[in-house]
Design a protein around this motif. Structure first.
Motif, PDB file in Angstrom:
ATOM      1  N   GLN A  32       0.988  -1.207   0.157  1.00 30.20           N
ATOM      2  CA  GLN A  32      -0.027   0.057  -0.036  1.00 30.20           C
ATOM      3  C   GLN A  32       0.812   1.261  -0.224  1.00 30.20           C
ATOM      4  N   GLY A  33       0.515   2.054  -0.813  1.00 26.86           N
ATOM      5  CA  GLY A  33       1.480   3.141  -0.800  1.00 26.86           C
ATOM      6  C   GLY A  33       0.933   4.343  -2.273  1.00 26.86           C
ATOM      7  N   VAL A  34       1.954   4.883  -3.027  1.00 19.86           N
ATOM      8  CA  VAL A  34       1.610   5.711  -4.044  1.00 19.86           C
ATOM      9  C   VAL A  34       2.301   5.181  -5.364  1.00 19.86           C
ATOM     10  N   VAL A  35       1.701   5.760  -6.555  1.00 22.93           N
ATOM     11  CA  VAL A  35       2.553   5.455  -7.738  1.00 22.93           C
ATOM     12  C   VAL A  35       3.510   6.382  -7.752  1.00 22.93           C
ATOM     13  N   SER A  36       4.758   5.535  -8.184  1.00 18.77           N
ATOM     14  CA  SER A  36       6.059   6.455  -8.302  1.00 18.77           C
ATOM     15  C   SER A  36       5.974   7.174  -9.445  1.00 18.77           C
ATOM     16  N   GLY A  37       6.795   8.411  -9.640  1.00 18.02           N
ATOM     17  CA  GLY A  37       6.769   9.350 -10.829  1.00 18.02           C
ATOM     18  C   GLY A  37       7.273   8.368 -11.860  1.00 18.02           C
ATOM     19  N   ASP A  38       8.409   7.420 -11.768  1.00 14.86           N
ATOM     20  CA  ASP A  38       8.923   6.471 -12.599  1.00 14.86           C
ATOM     21  C   ASP A  38       7.843   5.747 -13.317  1.00 14.86           C
ATOM     22  N   LEU A  39       7.129   5.028 -12.420  1.00 13.28           N
ATOM     23  CA  LEU A  39       6.023   4.265 -12.839  1.00 13.28           C
ATOM     24  C   LEU A  39       5.025   4.713 -13.768  1.00 13.28           C
ATOM     25  N   ALA A  40       4.584   6.019 -13.106  1.00 10.35           N
ATOM     26  CA  ALA A  40       3.454   6.645 -13.980  1.00 10.35           C
ATOM     27  C   ALA A  40       4.153   7.127 -15.493  1.00 10.35           C
ATOM     28  N   ARG A  41       5.170   7.546 -15.509  1.00  8.77           N
ATOM     29  CA  ARG A  41       5.904   7.815 -16.599  1.00  8.77           C
ATOM     30  C   ARG A  41       5.921   6.355 -17.686  1.00  8.77           C
ATOM     31  N   SER A  42       6.229   5.472 -17.072  1.00  7.44           N
ATOM     32  CA  SER A  42       6.434   4.117 -17.670  1.00  7.44           C
ATOM     33  C   SER A  42       5.124   3.715 -18.422  1.00  7.44           C
ATOM     34  N   TRP A  43       4.026   4.310 -17.851  1.00  5.30           N
ATOM     35  CA  TRP A  43       2.694   4.210 -18.378  1.00  5.30           C
ATOM     36  C   TRP A  43       2.035   5.170 -19.057  1.00  5.30           C
ATOM     37  N   ASN A  44       2.931   6.166 -19.367  1.00  7.51           N
ATOM     38  CA  ASN A  44       2.567   7.382 -20.073  1.00  7.51           C
ATOM     39  C   ASN A  44       1.336   7.879 -19.458  1.00  7.51           C
ATOM     40  N   ALA A  45       1.412   7.957 -18.183  1.00  8.99           N
ATOM     41  CA  ALA A  45       0.375   8.586 -17.318  1.00  8.99           C
ATOM     42  C   ALA A  45       0.693   9.267 -16.182  1.00  8.99           C
ATOM     43  N   GLU A  46       1.370  10.618 -16.481  1.00  5.60           N
ATOM     44  CA  GLU A  46       2.167  11.001 -15.372  1.00  5.60           C
ATOM     45  C   GLU A  46       1.107  11.747 -14.242  1.00  5.60           C
ATOM     46  N   GLU A  47      -0.286  11.923 -15.015  1.00 10.17           N
ATOM     47  CA  GLU A  47      -0.879  12.551 -13.991  1.00 10.17           C
ATOM     48  C   GLU A  47      -1.359  11.406 -12.778  1.00 10.17           C
ATOM     49  N   LEU A  48      -0.771  10.252 -12.775  1.00 12.81           N
ATOM     50  CA  LEU A  48      -1.272   9.396 -11.925  1.00 12.81           C
ATOM     51  C   LEU A  48       0.207   9.213 -10.838  1.00 12.81           C
ATOM     52  N   SER A  49       1.140  10.029 -10.991  1.00 16.74           N
ATOM     53  CA  SER A  49       2.244  10.195 -10.131  1.00 16.74           C
ATOM     54  C   SER A  49       1.670  10.477  -8.650  1.00 16.74           C
ATOM     55  N   GLY A  50       1.894   9.968  -7.586  1.00  7.68           N
ATOM     56  CA  GLY A  50       1.328  10.275  -6.420  1.00  7.68           C
ATOM     57  C   GLY A  50       0.103   9.708  -5.953  1.00  7.68           C
ATOM     58  N   ALA A  51      -0.574   8.961  -7.032  1.00  9.42           N
ATOM     59  CA  ALA A  51      -1.898   8.380  -6.675  1.00  9.42           C
ATOM     60  C   ALA A  51      -1.785   7.061  -5.896  1.00  9.42           C
ATOM     61  N   ALA A  52      -2.867   7.132  -4.667  1.00  9.59           N
ATOM     62  CA  ALA A  52      -2.731   6.019  -3.816  1.00  9.59           C
ATOM     63  C   ALA A  52      -3.050   4.749  -4.600  1.00  9.59           C
ATOM     64  N   THR A  53      -2.225   3.738  -4.022  1.00  7.68           N
ATOM     65  CA  THR A  53      -2.502   2.592  -4.850  1.00  7.68           C
ATOM     66  C   THR A  53      -2.167   1.081  -3.918  1.00  7.68           C
ATOM     67  N   LEU A  54      -3.095   0.194  -4.085  1.00  6.65           N
ATOM     68  CA  LEU A  54      -2.966  -1.064  -3.323  1.00  6.65           C
ATOM     69  C   LEU A  54      -2.497  -2.334  -4.268  1.00  6.65           C
ATOM     70  N   THR A  55      -1.667  -2.920  -3.813  1.00  6.26           N
ATOM     71  CA  THR A  55      -1.525  -4.279  -4.504  1.00  6.26           C
ATOM     72  C   THR A  55      -2.096  -5.440  -3.557  1.00  6.26           C
ATOM     73  N   LEU A  56      -2.919  -6.411  -4.095  1.00  7.72           N
ATOM     74  CA  LEU A  56      -3.580  -7.246  -3.218  1.00  7.72           C
ATOM     75  C   LEU A  56      -3.275  -8.788  -3.970  1.00  7.72           C
ATOM     76  N   THR A  57      -2.999  -9.777  -2.936  1.00  6.02           N
ATOM     77  CA  THR A  57      -2.894 -11.144  -3.543  1.00  6.02           C
ATOM     78  C   THR A  57      -3.778 -12.191  -2.877  1.00  6.02           C
ATOM     79  N   PRO A  58      -3.719 -13.340  -3.574  1.00  7.46           N
ATOM     80  CA  PRO A  58      -4.709 -14.471  -2.832  1.00  7.46           C
ATOM     81  C   PRO A  58      -4.104 -14.777  -1.471  1.00  7.46           C
ATOM     82  N   ASP A  59      -4.861 -15.122  -0.484  1.00  2.36           N
ATOM     83  CA  ASP A  59      -4.293 -15.416   0.862  1.00  2.36           C
ATOM     84  C   ASP A  59      -3.232 -16.479   1.063  1.00  2.36           C
ATOM     85  N   ALA A  60      -3.035 -17.373   0.012  1.00  2.00           N
ATOM     86  CA  ALA A  60      -2.069 -18.480   0.061  1.00  2.00           C
ATOM     87  C   ALA A  60      -1.072 -17.918  -0.737  1.00  2.00           C
ATOM     88  N   GLY A  61      -1.153 -16.768  -1.477  1.00  2.00           N
ATOM     89  CA  GLY A  61       0.120 -16.447  -2.409  1.00  2.00           C
ATOM     90  C   GLY A  61       0.017 -16.717  -3.823  1.00  2.00           C
TER      91      GLY A  61
END
Length: 227
Positions: A32-61
């Motif tokens: 849980q954190g924010v989208v980094s500037g580098d990641l947003a630029r790699s998506w060509n979506a710089e407006e998402l830099s700093g956006a709240a983000t979550l990564t979720l996985t199945p409970d067994a991994g």
């Protein structure tokens, strides 16, 4: 390792979605954190830099097929399976009948009840996400490699693309990533017909893209859709 690393949803708020994926589907928060500037630029979506983000996985991994949620200022809760583009994801699950009860208790809109013989099911997520659920079958007619489900709701197995031309989409992903066409069929898609308000017997040209024997993209040629 599965060809899919993560499926990303742009949503208007993360907390409501987080509650659904953890409490209803049983996922756990891996990051849980924010989208980094580098990641947003790699998506060509710089407006998402700093956006709240979550990564979720199945409970067994899992080794892929995560869910990534990004809180986007431009995202709106919508009805799924009504537009061209990436319209949904399909999870590998252990028990769709049991999951159906969970979804009903969470007031989810069920777009397709579990259907024999493989009991696929479709529903709308809390913010309009298109969600499909399937029980992997070792003896499937296409001889695909299947996911060994270790969680009640396991990883995202397939992403769903709605398009105007299935053949052109197949050629694009073959050239882009070396994927190969899998099975092809003409069939009704109850979840799409329900969402689009079409007759139940409306037919679609459908197919799959695969890496080796593992399918990871479903391509559905829509008879009509919103731009």
């Amino acid at each position: 390792m599965h060809p899919l690393h993560a499926a990303t949803f742009h949503i208007p708020e993360t907390e409501k979605a987080k509650a659904f994926y953890t409490n209803v589907l049983g996922y756990t928060v891996a990051h849980q954190g924010v989208v980094s500037g580098d990641l947003a630029r790699s998506w060509n979506a710089e407006e998402l830099s700093g956006a709240a983000t979550l990564t979720l996985t199945p409970d067994a991994g899992s080794e892929g097929g995560y869910i990534r949620l990004i809180e986007s200022p431009h995202a709106q809760a919508t009805s799924p399976f009504q537009t061209y583009g990436w319209v949904g994801v399909e999870f590998a699950v252990q028990d769709n009948l049991g999951l159906q009860e969970r979804l009903k208790e969470a007031d989810c809109d069920i777009l397709m009840e579990p259907m024999p013989p493989y009991r696929p099911m479709a529903a709308t997520g809390p913010l309009g996400e298109g969600l499909l659920f399937n029980e992997p079958q070792e003896n499937n007619p296409f001889h695909y490699t299947v996911i060994d489900t270790k969680s009640f709701v396991d990883q995202v197995a397939i992403v769903i693309l709605a398009c105007r031309d299935r053949t052109a989409s197949e050629a694009f992903y073959t050239e882009l990533m070396g994927a190969k066409p899998g099975h092809r069929a003409e069939m009704p898609l109850p979840f799409a017909n329900t969402s689009l308000g079409l007759a139940p017997d409306t037919m679609y040209q459908t197919g799959a893209m695969r890496i080796g024997r593992t399918p990871f993209i479903e391509i559905d040629q829509y008879p009509q859709a919103s731009e």
